[in-house]
Design a protein around this motif. Structure first.
Motif, PDB file in Angstrom:
ATOM      1  N   ASP A  99       0.795  -1.218   0.000  1.00 33.53           N
ATOM      2  CA  ASP A  99       0.000   0.000   0.000  1.00 33.53           C
ATOM      3  C   ASP A  99       0.827   1.267   0.000  1.00 33.53           C
ATOM      4  O   ASP A  99       0.358   2.321  -0.384  1.00 33.53           O
ATOM      5  N   PHE A 100       2.075   1.177   0.496  1.00 38.37           N
ATOM      6  CA  PHE A 100       2.774   2.438   0.782  1.00 38.37           C
ATOM      7  C   PHE A 100       3.459   3.080  -0.408  1.00 38.37           C
ATOM      8  O   PHE A 100       3.912   4.206  -0.317  1.00 38.37           O
ATOM      9  N   ILE A 101       3.548   2.398  -1.530  1.00 39.93           N
ATOM     10  CA  ILE A 101       4.039   3.040  -2.748  1.00 39.93           C
ATOM     11  C   ILE A 101       2.859   3.107  -3.702  1.00 39.93           C
ATOM     12  O   ILE A 101       2.281   2.082  -4.058  1.00 39.93           O
ATOM     13  N   SER A 102       2.469   4.329  -4.089  1.00 37.69           N
ATOM     14  CA  SER A 102       1.271   4.430  -4.897  1.00 37.69           C
ATOM     15  C   SER A 102       1.567   4.537  -6.387  1.00 37.69           C
ATOM     16  O   SER A 102       0.666   4.513  -7.194  1.00 37.69           O
ATOM     17  N   GLY A 103       2.842   4.670  -6.735  1.00 42.81           N
ATOM     18  CA  GLY A 103       3.167   4.754  -8.141  1.00 42.81           C
ATOM     19  C   GLY A 103       4.648   5.004  -8.309  1.00 42.81           C
ATOM     20  O   GLY A 103       5.403   5.009  -7.327  1.00 42.81           O
ATOM     21  N   ALA A 104       5.048   5.208  -9.551  1.00 38.10           N
ATOM     22  CA  ALA A 104       6.455   5.477  -9.797  1.00 38.10           C
ATOM     23  C   ALA A 104       6.560   6.556 -10.846  1.00 38.10           C
ATOM     24  O   ALA A 104       5.602   6.822 -11.570  1.00 38.10           O
ATOM     25  N   THR A 105       7.704   7.191 -10.890  1.00 35.97           N
ATOM     26  CA  THR A 105       7.895   8.208 -11.915  1.00 35.97           C
ATOM     27  C   THR A 105       9.304   8.108 -12.466  1.00 35.97           C
ATOM     28  O   THR A 105      10.203   7.613 -11.781  1.00 35.97           O
ATOM     29  N   ILE A 106       9.455   8.552 -13.711  1.00 41.64           N
ATOM     30  CA  ILE A 106      10.780   8.472 -14.313  1.00 41.64           C
ATOM     31  C   ILE A 106      11.458   9.822 -14.162  1.00 41.64           C
ATOM     32  O   ILE A 106      10.894  10.857 -14.533  1.00 41.64           O
ATOM     33  N   LEU A 107      12.650   9.822 -13.614  1.00 43.34           N
ATOM     34  CA  LEU A 107      13.368  11.077 -13.401  1.00 43.34           C
ATOM     35  C   LEU A 107      14.085  11.499 -14.677  1.00 43.34           C
ATOM     36  O   LEU A 107      14.185  10.736 -15.635  1.00 43.34           O
ATOM     37  N   GLY A 108      14.586  12.729 -14.649  1.00 46.45           N
ATOM     38  CA  GLY A 108      15.260  13.286 -15.811  1.00 46.45           C
ATOM     39  C   GLY A 108      16.390  12.407 -16.337  1.00 46.45           C
ATOM     40  O   GLY A 108      16.628  12.335 -17.540  1.00 46.45           O
ATOM     41  N   ASP A 109      17.103  11.726 -15.439  1.00 43.25           N
ATOM     42  CA  ASP A 109      18.224  10.912 -15.897  1.00 43.25           C
ATOM     43  C   ASP A 109      17.807   9.482 -16.231  1.00 43.25           C
ATOM     44  O   ASP A 109      18.648   8.610 -16.433  1.00 43.25           O
ATOM     45  N   GLY A 110      16.504   9.235 -16.282  1.00 42.55           N
ATOM     46  CA  GLY A 110      16.036   7.908 -16.680  1.00 42.55           C
ATOM     47  C   GLY A 110      15.827   6.952 -15.523  1.00 42.55           C
ATOM     48  O   GLY A 110      15.241   5.892 -15.705  1.00 42.55           O
ATOM     49  N   SER A 111      16.316   7.305 -14.338  1.00 43.32           N
ATOM     50  CA  SER A 111      16.115   6.407 -13.204  1.00 43.32           C
ATOM     51  C   SER A 111      14.691   6.570 -12.659  1.00 43.32           C
ATOM     52  O   SER A 111      13.946   7.455 -13.089  1.00 43.32           O
ATOM     53  N   ILE A 112      14.366   5.726 -11.713  1.00 45.70           N
ATOM     54  CA  ILE A 112      12.978   5.675 -11.252  1.00 45.70           C
ATOM     55  C   ILE A 112      12.861   6.179  -9.819  1.00 45.70           C
ATOM     56  O   ILE A 112      13.739   5.940  -8.991  1.00 45.70           O
TER      57      ILE A 112
END
Lengths: 122, 689
Positions: B654-667
């Motif tokens: 439950d505690f991670i609701s999603g992910a995003t890609i950062l400018g350098d491609g990492s998550i």
């Protein structure tokens, strides 16, 4: 976040009038009865966003108070408004020299006071 | 004011007492300067107070009296016996007129005039007639619409008296349509740069009717430490002129004002263009205004258009991609530090943020559409059930994401059915309880922060906590000896296979509903809370995020993994010593004189525990009414995160609701702080025990 305002004036009536006006706009108000007391209140409270101070006060007058406040590193750039009367043009300039941000001329109405306050803090 | 008059009178009495004793000791020691100061100060305060309360007669009287003592303390006058006598007489007079500030008593009037006359002979007062005409000098011309150029060049030490020049600029821009051009003085090297100096100056163009004096009034406090220049031009539509905008863009952030020659040329040019339509300058404005009105009304006709929703979806996708790409640019720029690129990158950031907001705004629809659907449902059901029901909606103009509204319809329908069926009593039962025959179901929507709240409120029989508790025990969800709060007990309603209805009706009550309702709402990253009191009614509150896919977040690092905390819940950030948290028995840190509980994420996430001599960053987030600190290694900065789902393999947490890609491609993983707080407060509670 509520802004904290310190009012320093030896007159209880003025303190009350100003406090009520400011509180009605949602400001947090602290008061000091003269420069010395104002300094004490200032140091006791963690975060003051604006000082409104009279000039003519016993123990420590407004100008000395102003100088002392500006000596405190944290409050070097704190907006300070002085309360003054029409007749004190020279005092006004002296206060400005010592680092006052602006002034409120007595007598004033609530709207005028709030307008001046909004000029220096938001 | 009136109620404060008591304070005034009380204080005036004190002041007068003070004045009397000072006067008497002054009589004994006429040369004592401290006494003269004291007398002057008391009079001054009394004068100030009186004028504050509008008691002008007293104020003027004290003013004259005060003038004598001002002269004495300046050494311009000597304290004579007569002066002292008059002062003491004045003192007696003041004692009386404090209660008669308008001088209604004829005796007071007489006394007043007599004393004033005496006082005036001491100060040889010149005529008090002031030049009352001066203030009305504002000319008619001043009030016409015109273009005003204001150049505001503060001295470098402007900040030293606490002035914030941006407030002044904001004041100025409130006076009319405007264009503000900031300029920077050139700073050659880092050594020369002093952040306490104001190196910015402004050039502002205003289209306003406000008189010159009022414009200058904005700068009343800084006249002494700034150069302020004001030029007035006849009104031409300069600010929206394309050529002028190009000129503005060429000087913005540079150390140069718009060239005077160019400015005059442009003003003339814009003016000519308009006057070629009609030679009469006054007619120009009227015609111009007419045209504006026409355009506006034309625009109103086409104020809304239909767009295929997949086009909107694609727009959103593109905006998301743009935001990600912009993040790469920002990152690249941070590494290379090219000032020119930085300006471009910052502009793109600003633009993409605006574009994001506008694109999101497009997908929002008012919740009213859904509300009206329920109206029919309520009407039909009230007949079937034989109940009299009043259906009230509030806040229908609240806007929500189209897709959220679609997903929300079924759960809401179910809740309303439940309220009608189980919540509201039959009219005769209601009469018996002293309630109005008609039961009320209220649907209310409102914004709070970046969330939208939807409440379903009924004034029915409410939910009996004991009944729910017993049911939970009989179903085996709860042990007899468990102690739970009402809120926790109500949460059982959302358990699968739980229904308190004694009889299963056609409409609701098979207990297959509420768990699905909760799941639907949780899928939307929302939450639902029940409050209820027997015979008073039940309120269900659903909290939903305004929008799902792009959020403003705080990028942080824990054990070299990036996490995003939604900025909307972040209150403050602190740096704390790890030792303070490691050797802490009650998991509370004192921050700004407040006790704040904290969560050691490292421990909870199964990383290595905190290192004793190092420092951590504590992000204080608000969770409902509480504040909780989450401790992380570093704060990287603010970040616009395009939130992507994390896939079905991770759905059991439950505690991670999603992910995003950062400018350098990492998550970076997006934390659901609400869930984290919920989950780990339990751990902390147990540990503390």
């Amino acid at each position: 976040m509520k802004k904290n305002i310190l009012i320093v004036d030896d007159s209880e009536s003025i303190r009350e009038v100003v406090s009520i006006a400011l509180q009605s706009e949602g400001y947090n108000v602290f008061t000091g009865i003269d420069g010395q007391d104002g300094l004490k209140v200032l140091l006791e409270n963690t975060n003051v966003n604006l000082i409104i101070s009279d000039l003519n006060m016993p123990n420590m007058n407004g100008i000395s108070f102003l100088k002392e406040v500006r000596k405190i590193d944290k409050y070097k750039y704190l907006p300070i408004l002085i309360l003054t009367t029409e007749s004190q043009e020279a005092k006004k300039l002296e206060a400005k020299q010592e680092g006052a941000t602006g002034w409120i001329i007595k007598p004033f109405v609530k709207d005028k006071l709030l307008a001046v306050v909004k000029k220096v803090i938001r | 004011m009136e109620e404060m008059k008591d304070t005034y009178i009380q204080e005036a009495n004190e002041l007068l007492e003070n004045l009397e004793s000072s006067l008497l000791s002054l009589e004994d020691n006429p040369n004592d300067n401290s006494n003269i100061e004291q007398v002057f100060r008391v009079m001054h305060t009394l004068k100030g107070n009186s004028s504050m309360f509008g008691l002008t007669k007293i104020a003027e009287f004290v003013h004259d009296l005060e003038t004598i003592y001002d002269k004495i303390r300046q050494g311009e006058m000597n304290l004579s016996k007569e002066i002292l006598n008059t002062t003491l007489a004045s003192f007696d007079h003041l004692n009386r007129i404090i209660h008669d500030s308008e001088l209604q008593d004829p005796k007071n009037i007489e006394n007043h005039q007599e004393l004033i006359k005496k006082i005036h002979t001491f100060i040889q007062k010149e005529s008090t007639a002031t030049n009352a005409n001066v203030t009305s000098a504002t000319t008619m011309e001043n009030n016409a619409l015109r273009t005003v150029q204001v150049i505001f060049q503060p001295n470098e030490d402007l900040f030293l008296d606490g002035t914030n020049p941006l407030f002044l600029i904001a004041d100025l821009t409130s006076l009319g349509k405007n264009c503000v051009i900031p300029h920077f003085k050139r700073v050659q090297t880092l050594d020369e740069y002093n952040p306490t100096f104001c190196i910015t100056y402004w050039e502002v163009y205003l289209e306003t009717k406000v008189p010159k004096e009022e414009i200058m009034d904005v700068f009343v406090f800084v006249e002494g430490n700034a150069k302020i220049e004001m030029n007035e031009f006849p009104y031409v539509n300069l600010i929206s002129n394309r050529e002028f905008i190009t000129t503005v863009n060429s000087v913005i952030f540079k150390d140069a004002l718009i060239d005077k020659v160019i400015l005059t040329e442009q003003i003339e040019k814009v003016g000519e263009k308009v006057s070629s339509v009609t030679p009469n300058a006054k007619g120009v404005i009227v015609q111009d205004a007419d045209a504006a009105v026409r355009i506006e009304s034309k625009e109103k006709v086409v104020s809304s258009i239909r767009v295929a929703s997949d086009k909107l979806d694609e727009l959103m996708n593109l905006v998301s991609e743009l935001v990600t790409t912009q993040a790469s640019l920002t990152l690249y720029n941070e590494k290379n530090e090219t000032p020119e690129l930085e300006i471009i990158s910052e502009n793109i950031e600003k633009l993409s943020r605006r574009l994001r907001d506008i694109a999101f705004g497009m997908t929002l629809v008012p919740i009213n559409n859904m509300f009206s659907r329920f109206q029919r449902l309520v009407r039909d059901m009230s007949e079937t059930l034989g109940k009299e029901i009043q259906f009230v909606t509030e806040g229908g103009e609240t806007e929500l994401d189209k897709s959220i509204i679609e997903t929300l319809t079924d759960p809401l329908m179910h809740i309303i059915r439940n309220s009608l069926d189980h919540g509201l009593e039959k009219p005769e039962d209601r009469m018996f309880l002293g309630k109005p025959r008609k039961g009320t179901v209220k649907l209310k929507a409102f914004y709070s922060g970046i969330s939208v709240y939807i409440q379903i409120i009924d004034d029915g029989k409410g939910i009996d906590v004991e009944a729910v508790r017993n049911k939970a025990i009989s179903k085996g969800f709860l042990k007899e000896e468990d102690v739970l709060s009402d809120k926790e007990i109500f949460d059982f309603i959302f358990f699968p296979g739980f229904s308190t209805a004694a009889v299963v009706t056609d409409i609701s009550g098979r207990g297959v509903g509420m768990d699905v309702v909760k799941r639907n709402i949780t899928d939307l990253k929302g939450s639902i809370v029940v409050e209820s009191a027997v015979n008073v009614g039940t309120t269900l509150t659903i909290k939903l995020p305004l929008s799902l896919s792009i959020i403003d977040g705080l990028l942080v690092e824990i054990e070299k993994v990036n996490y995003i905390i939604p900025l909307s819940v972040v209150n403050k950030c602190y740096e704390v010593n790890n030792a303070d948290m490691l050797h802490n028995f009650n998991k509370l840190l004192v921050l700004e004189e407040k006790q704040v509980p904290y969560i050691n994420i490292r421990k909870e996430f199964g990383y290595q525990d905190l290192v004793e001599d190092e420092k951590s960053q504590l992000i204080v987030v608000s969770d409902g009414d509480h504040e909780v600190g989450i401790c992380v290694d570093y704060i990287v900065g603010e970040y616009q995160a395009v939130v992507k789902p994390i896939g079905k393999y991770y759905k059991n947490q439950d505690f991670i609701s999603g992910a995003t890609i950062l400018g350098d491609g990492s998550i970076a993983l997006v934390m659901d702080t609400h869930k984290i707080v919920e989950l780990y407060t339990e751990h902390v509670k147990m540990e503390v025990r």
